[in-house]
Design an enzyme around this catalytic site. Structure first.
Site, PDB file in Angstrom:
ATOM      1  N   HIS A   1       0.847  -1.200   0.000  1.00  0.00           N
ATOM      2  CA  HIS A   1       0.000   0.000   0.000  1.00  0.00           C
ATOM      3  C   HIS A   1       0.882   1.248   0.000  1.00  0.00           C
ATOM      4  O   HIS A   1       1.168   1.822   1.056  1.00  0.00           O
ATOM      5  CB  HIS A   1      -0.906   0.000   1.224  1.00  0.00           C
ATOM      6  CG  HIS A   1      -1.861  -1.156   1.264  1.00  0.00           C
ATOM      7  ND1 HIS A   1      -1.462  -2.422   1.631  1.00  0.00           N
ATOM      8  CD2 HIS A   1      -3.192  -1.233   0.980  1.00  0.00           C
ATOM      9  CE1 HIS A   1      -2.508  -3.238   1.579  1.00  0.00           C
ATOM     10  NE2 HIS A   1      -3.565  -2.541   1.183  1.00  0.00           N
TER      11      HIS A   1
ATOM     12  N   THR B   1      -0.900   5.848   0.653  1.00  0.00           N
ATOM     13  CA  THR B   1      -1.059   6.574   1.913  1.00  0.00           C
ATOM     14  C   THR B   1       0.290   6.868   2.546  1.00  0.00           C
ATOM     15  O   THR B   1       0.484   7.937   3.141  1.00  0.00           O
ATOM     16  CB  THR B   1      -1.945   5.772   2.876  1.00  0.00           C
ATOM     17  OG1 THR B   1      -3.208   5.531   2.244  1.00  0.00           O
ATOM     18  CG2 THR B   1      -2.176   6.528   4.161  1.00  0.00           C
TER      19      THR B   1
ATOM     20  N   LEU C   1      -9.433  -2.819  10.393  1.00  0.00           N
ATOM     21  CA  LEU C   1      -9.638  -1.378  10.536  1.00  0.00           C
ATOM     22  C   LEU C   1     -10.531  -1.029  11.725  1.00  0.00           C
ATOM     23  O   LEU C   1     -11.511  -1.697  12.015  1.00  0.00           O
ATOM     24  CB  LEU C   1     -10.207  -0.802   9.246  1.00  0.00           C
ATOM     25  CG  LEU C   1      -9.206  -0.807   8.082  1.00  0.00           C
ATOM     26  CD1 LEU C   1      -9.870  -0.464   6.766  1.00  0.00           C
ATOM     27  CD2 LEU C   1      -8.052   0.151   8.362  1.00  0.00           C
TER      28      LEU C   1
ATOM     29  N   ILE D   1     -10.235   8.308  -0.788  1.00  0.00           N
ATOM     30  CA  ILE D   1      -9.976   7.135  -1.620  1.00  0.00           C
ATOM     31  C   ILE D   1      -9.945   5.880  -0.754  1.00  0.00           C
ATOM     32  O   ILE D   1      -9.354   5.865   0.324  1.00  0.00           O
ATOM     33  CB  ILE D   1      -8.635   7.260  -2.370  1.00  0.00           C
ATOM     34  CG1 ILE D   1      -8.707   8.371  -3.414  1.00  0.00           C
ATOM     35  CG2 ILE D   1      -8.245   5.934  -3.032  1.00  0.00           C
ATOM     36  CD1 ILE D   1      -9.623   8.105  -4.587  1.00  0.00           C
TER      37      ILE D   1
ATOM     38  N   HIS E   1      -3.813   2.945  -3.888  1.00  0.00           N
ATOM     39  CA  HIS E   1      -4.067   2.591  -2.489  1.00  0.00           C
ATOM     40  C   HIS E   1      -3.422   1.259  -2.123  1.00  0.00           C
ATOM     41  O   HIS E   1      -2.740   1.166  -1.107  1.00  0.00           O
ATOM     42  CB  HIS E   1      -5.576   2.512  -2.222  1.00  0.00           C
ATOM     43  CG  HIS E   1      -5.932   1.872  -0.918  1.00  0.00           C
ATOM     44  ND1 HIS E   1      -5.959   2.560   0.269  1.00  0.00           N
ATOM     45  CD2 HIS E   1      -6.263   0.593  -0.610  1.00  0.00           C
ATOM     46  CE1 HIS E   1      -6.285   1.739   1.251  1.00  0.00           C
ATOM     47  NE2 HIS E   1      -6.480   0.540   0.737  1.00  0.00           N
TER      48      HIS E   1
ATOM     49  N   GLU F   1     -19.808  -3.573  22.907  1.00  0.00           N
ATOM     50  CA  GLU F   1     -18.919  -4.727  23.035  1.00  0.00           C
ATOM     51  C   GLU F   1     -17.743  -4.665  22.067  1.00  0.00           C
ATOM     52  O   GLU F   1     -16.629  -5.064  22.410  1.00  0.00           O
ATOM     53  CB  GLU F   1     -19.693  -6.036  22.806  1.00  0.00           C
ATOM     54  CG  GLU F   1     -20.699  -6.366  23.883  1.00  0.00           C
ATOM     55  CD  GLU F   1     -22.082  -5.829  23.570  1.00  0.00           C
ATOM     56  OE1 GLU F   1     -23.028  -6.232  24.257  1.00  0.00           O
ATOM     57  OE2 GLU F   1     -22.204  -5.005  22.620  1.00  0.00           O
TER      58      GLU F   1
ATOM     59  N   ASP G   1     -34.865 -15.953  28.425  1.00  0.00           N
ATOM     60  CA  ASP G   1     -34.493 -14.984  27.395  1.00  0.00           C
ATOM     61  C   ASP G   1     -34.458 -15.599  25.997  1.00  0.00           C
ATOM     62  O   ASP G   1     -34.473 -14.891  24.993  1.00  0.00           O
ATOM     63  CB  ASP G   1     -33.125 -14.357  27.709  1.00  0.00           C
ATOM     64  CG  ASP G   1     -33.248 -13.204  28.682  1.00  0.00           C
ATOM     65  OD1 ASP G   1     -34.370 -12.703  28.861  1.00  0.00           O
ATOM     66  OD2 ASP G   1     -32.225 -12.811  29.274  1.00  0.00           O
TER      67      ASP G   1
ATOM     68  N   HIS H   1     -30.289 -15.262  23.041  1.00  0.00           N
ATOM     69  CA  HIS H   1     -29.325 -15.013  24.109  1.00  0.00           C
ATOM     70  C   HIS H   1     -28.636 -16.291  24.602  1.00  0.00           C
ATOM     71  O   HIS H   1     -27.797 -16.223  25.495  1.00  0.00           O
ATOM     72  CB  HIS H   1     -30.016 -14.329  25.290  1.00  0.00           C
ATOM     73  CG  HIS H   1     -30.258 -12.867  25.081  1.00  0.00           C
ATOM     74  ND1 HIS H   1     -30.873 -12.378  23.945  1.00  0.00           N
ATOM     75  CD2 HIS H   1     -29.965 -11.787  25.849  1.00  0.00           C
ATOM     76  CE1 HIS H   1     -30.947 -11.053  24.029  1.00  0.00           C
ATOM     77  NE2 HIS H   1     -30.406 -10.676  25.164  1.00  0.00           N
TER      78      HIS H   1
END
Length: 711
Positions: A46, A49, A136, A210, A290, A447, A505, A509
């Site tokens: 990459h 960047t 990411l 981008i 990229h 979470e 529940d 769950h």
């Protein structure tokens, strides 16, 4: 309101003038050329960047961030997190120029086997890499955790110092990309950071428009800066395209960084508008640059634009390297200045200094385990409640242990009794009083972020974080859990409501596939204790490990407290809880958690029928698998082939323990909404079913004798 900076709007009395010489400009261009060369040689990577962020990264490492390349582990250093880990060269090139030990040969070996420059940065593999990034948004969550840990650390060791005057005061710097911003985890982590008013956190957002699918307009149109304003962050914008011509206004970025550094009551967000791949003449501002090499012709054309010789690769002029390596001496000077204040602090706070030394090295205090509670046999208690009792008992002796829940504190039992919440004073509540240096964490219903924040806390220093939710929602945390295992971080997950035993529940769950899905993660210890005392022993074993994460799977329903549970047996992952009446078992029942009770009762039925039966409690298959063969043979002798495993979840991995003649009493479908006893009965998780499975296993071996009934 967002501050839009192009030239200095701060008093020169407050901000040191930026010295930006021709050598600095040349060094930035060298970084661009090295990024192109490294990806070109690797054949993948990459570059774009790394090229456009070169001025920002160089400015941060050379002029703004407090770090010492000769001591990457310096306690007083700022932390840098490259959340956009795909642009690993952005970090590697600064580590090379700053003198962290990377060489040109390391850059030449980008993305190759056993190199120090893997495709994404890996914590513990390359000096100067603070966390493993790539998925990411995870790095941004880590950065928030580091900022929280820094505040907790200050509260433990130097709470009364004036702002900026403590040796524990430092900043967390984080680079993020559009991808980080788009991932949902960024919302969770950033909202919590704003709520926590983490003034030691600065995020620089590379807004280059981008991504892999080219122009981000195809999928993204929100005002990101306004979003961060709404979170309560201090926001600024630096636009290098504002004039219609691309101008890398380093002074404007420097001013923004200094303004962010001076903002102590809010996290700071700087939008930096760049053009990806600048100044490649044909591929800049495209998705192609990229994530792939530029190609020989484009590399040559770009070097010509930069005034470089296209025939030279990995070329670093001596004067550029010497100039950049000067940061090492500046870092040593900063380090020495810090060391004076640190030495004064140690002299004035001898006990705290000793505690810091212990916690920093993750050494447990002498006799700490004596604080663990024990529970009376013959009583009953949910293992989630037992875990809560353990945490409260450990609070006075393990100040490094802290954590909380994703809005399920009462259900998870994660609040240490009497401990204040970690929260700005103005946000404390009647139920949860606290302060900025508190101990009980409140992640909210987040979470995803909780997992990444726990990793950041563990990465920052020696404290031991834990976080709780229902086991079924571990799915939300899985990427972070996987990274914790990859980085060998001692993070503890308190995952309660661990089976259909949560009852009414219902199936949304009730975790069915989760235990074996989690056991599939290498390096994660999944621990499912059978009773209250096993829970205490499990906490002890978990805390004695400093090189891997652990998950405690705990019950909502009460379980009997058994006689004969063993701290050593739990630490070994499996042990004989009930031996056959004659000491010579014909069948072995293996169970975890709440199903140990079913196995014990099933044994009674079998023994009444004259079948000597052993019950093995196996709270952690990972720990058991790690034992020497001789021990495993004493628990599960290979000569005893009639076996049954019992667990209220999918059978999946149990076949390796029961063998081809064994049986598994499991649940191969989703649950239902009903009282838990009804569910266990209706789904066949009963002592009678276990006894029948044991006889089926014996039958496979030809050991199921019939009775004489006459002709």
């Amino acid at each position: 309101m967002t501050t839009r900076l192009r030239r200095s709007s701060l008093s020169t009395e407050l901000v040191p003038a930026l010295e930006w010489t021709d050598l600095d400009k040349k060094a930035v261009d060298v970084v661009r050329a090295l990024a192109m060369d490294a990806v070109e040689k690797a054949g993948s990577g990459h570059p774009g960047t790394a090229m456009s962020l070169a001025p920002a990264a160089y400015l941060l490492f050379q002029r703004v961030m407090r770090h010492d390349p000769t001591d990457p582990g310096w306690l007083g250093r700022d932390r840098f997190v490259l959340s956009c880990g795909h642009t690993s060269l952005t970090l590697y090139l600064q580590l090379y120029l700053s003198g962290y030990g990377l060489t040109l040969d390391d850059l030449r070996r980008l993305r190759q086997w056993d190199s120090l420059t893997p495709g994404h940065p890996e914590h513990g593999h390359t000096a100067g890499v603070e966390t493993t990034t790539g998925p990411l948004g995870q790095g941004l969550g880590n950065a928030v955790g580091m900022a929280m840990a820094a505040r907790r650390e200050r509260g433990l060791f130097d709470p009364d110092a004036a702002p900026g005057a403590s040796p524990f005061d430092h900043h967390i710097w984080c680079f993020v990309s559009d991808g980080d911003i788009e991932e949902g985890i960024s919302h969770e982590a950033s909202a919590l950071a704003g709520h926590q008013k983490l003034g030691n956190l600065v995020v620089i957002y590379d807004d280059n428009h981008i991504s892999i699918e080219d122009d981000t307009l195809i999928a993204k149109s929100e005002d990101v800066v306004a979003r961060y304003e709404a979170y309560g962050w201090h926001t600024q914008s630096v636009d290098w395209t504002a004039t219609g011509e691309y101008a890398e206004d380093v002074q404007a970025l420097y001013d923004a960084l200094m303004a962010a550094k001076s903002e102590t009551d809010r996290p700071s967000f700087i939008r930096l508008r760049t053009i990806i791949g600048w100044p490649a003449p044909n591929k800049q501002n495209t998705g192609k640059i990229h994530g792939s090499a530029l190609g020989e012709a484009e590399v040559a054309a770009t070097k010509e634009v930069l005034g470089m010789d296209p025939s030279k690769t990995f070329h670093v002029p001596d004067e550029v390297l010497k100039h950049a390596r000067g940061i090492a001496q500046r870092g040593r000077t900063l380090h020495a200045e810090w060391e004076k204040g640190y030495a004064e602090w140690r002299t004035a706070n001898a006990e705290r200094a000793d505690e810091l030394d212990r916690i920093s090295h993750r050494v447990l205090p002498n006799g700490w385990a004596k604080a663990l509670p024990s529970f009376e046999t013959g009583t009953s208690m949910a293992t989630r409640k037992a875990s809560g009792e353990v945490l409260s008992a450990l609070a006075p002796v393990l100040p490094e242990l802290w954590g909380g829940s994703a809005d399920l504190a009462e259900s998870n039992n994660t609040t240490m009794k009497g401990e204040p919440s970690f929260i700005p004073e103005e946000y404390q509540t009647k139920d949860f009083p606290g302060n900025r240096y508190g101990r009980t964490l409140h992640f909210g219903i987040r979470e995803h972020a909780m997992g990444a924040i726990l990793n950041g806390i563990a990465l920052h220093g020696g404290t031991r974080p834990y976080g709780g939710t229902f086991l079924v929602f571990s799915d939300y945390m899985r990427p972070s859990v996987r990274l914790a295992a990859l980085m060998k971080l001692p993070v503890t997950y308190v995952w309660t409501h661990d089976s259909i035993g949560l009852g009414e529940d219902g199936p949304t769950h009730q975790p069915i596939e989760h235990l074996w899905a989690l056991r599939a993660i290498p390096g994660l210890d999944v621990v499912r204790p059978a009773d209250a005392n096993e829970t205490a022993y499990a906490w002890r074993a978990v805390l004695e490990h400093t090189d891997r994460p652990a998950a405690l799977a705990l019950t909502r329903q009460n379980l009997p407290v058994y006689e004969g549970t063993s701290a050593d047996g739990v630490a070994r992952g499996g042990y004989v809880l009930r031996e056959a009446s004659d000491g010579q078992p014909r069948v072995i029942l293996i169970a975890t958690g709440s199903e140990v009770q079913i196995a014990v009762e099933g044994r009674e039925l079998l023994e009444a029928q004259g079948i000597p039966t052993r019950v093995v409690s196996m709270p952690c298959v990972e720990w058991f698998n790690g034992q020497e063969s001789a021990y495993k043979q004493t628990v599960l002798p290979s000569s005893i082939r009639a076996r049954v495993a019992v667990e209220a979840g999918v059978a999946l991995g149990w076949h390796q323990y029961v063998g081809e003649c064994g049986e598994v009493v499991s649940l191969e479908h989703f649950g239902a909404s009903a009282p838990y006893r009804t569910l266990y009965e209706q789904f066949g998780l009963t002592p009678e079913r276990v006894a029948a499975a044991a006889k089926a296993s014996l039958a496979k071996l030809g050991q199921d004798k019939g009775e004489t009934t006459g002709n």
